[in-house]
Design an enzyme around this catalytic site. Structure first.
Site, short mmCIF file in Angstrom:
data_model
loop_
_atom_site.label_atom_id
_atom_site.label_comp_id
_atom_site.label_asym_id
_atom_site.label_seq_id
_atom_site.Cartn_x
_atom_site.Cartn_y
_atom_site.Cartn_z
CB ALA A 30 -1.05 -0.04 1.13
CG PHE A 38 6.91 4.32 1.30
CD1 PHE A 38 7.64 4.20 2.63
CD2 PHE A 38 7.10 3.35 0.50
CE1 PHE A 38 8.37 3.01 3.21
CE2 PHE A 38 7.71 2.21 1.06
CZ PHE A 38 8.28 1.78 2.19
CD GLN A 40 9.06 12.03 -4.15
OE1 GLN A 40 8.89 12.48 -2.87
NE2 GLN A 40 8.51 12.73 -4.99
CD GLU A 76 6.73 9.53 4.31
OE1 GLU A 76 5.48 9.86 4.22
OE2 GLU A 76 7.54 10.42 4.45
CE LYS A 101 -4.23 14.59 7.29
NZ LYS A 101 -5.13 14.81 5.99
#
Length: 131
Positions: A30, A38, A40, A76, A101
């Site tokens: 996922a 993620f 990158q 991450e 966030k």
């Protein structure tokens, strides 16, 4: 708080290990499929991992370089999990969700700065051992 056990809680045994591995790989799939950041960072880790063996002068340095890359990926993943839960709760603007966030994003930034700092120190030490 409910006194009833969660139906999603594992029962233990070898099947728990199999299920945990299945859930973990599902999560990694996922992340690769849905999370650009993620992907990158994973690409960066795949490029830098072989370089760690060239730049690192000891096993400990090589391990530290690779561990810093894995640490970025772990942070991450956790940030993405926070964002997914926050978005599942509400897509409307909410100061607490926004703060969650932002805090996750700050954690990613700190992990990247830590990894970059470690890589810079080891690379400089590779060419100038006196530093």
């Amino acid at each position: 708080m409910s006194s009833h056990p969660s139906p999603f809680k594992s029962k233990g045994g070898f099947s728990r290990v199999i299920n945990a591995a299945r859930y973990s790989f599902r999560g990694l799939r996922a992340a690769v499929r849905d999370e650009a950041a993620f992907r990158q960072e994973l690409l960066l880790a795949l490029i830098l991992t072989p370089i760690a063996f060239w730049v690192g002068q000891t096993g400990a340095q090589i391990l530290a370089l690779i561990a810093s890359l894995v640490f970025v990926l772990v942070v991450e993943l956790l940030n993405s999990a926070i964002e997914a839960v926050a978005d599942a709760i509400s897509l409307e603007e909410n100061p607490f969700i926004g703060r969650a966030k932002d805090l996750g994003s700050a954690a990613v930034l700190l992990s990247l700065l830590l990894a970059a700092g470690l890589w810079v120190v080891v690379i400089l030490n590779h060419w100038h051992p006196m530093l």
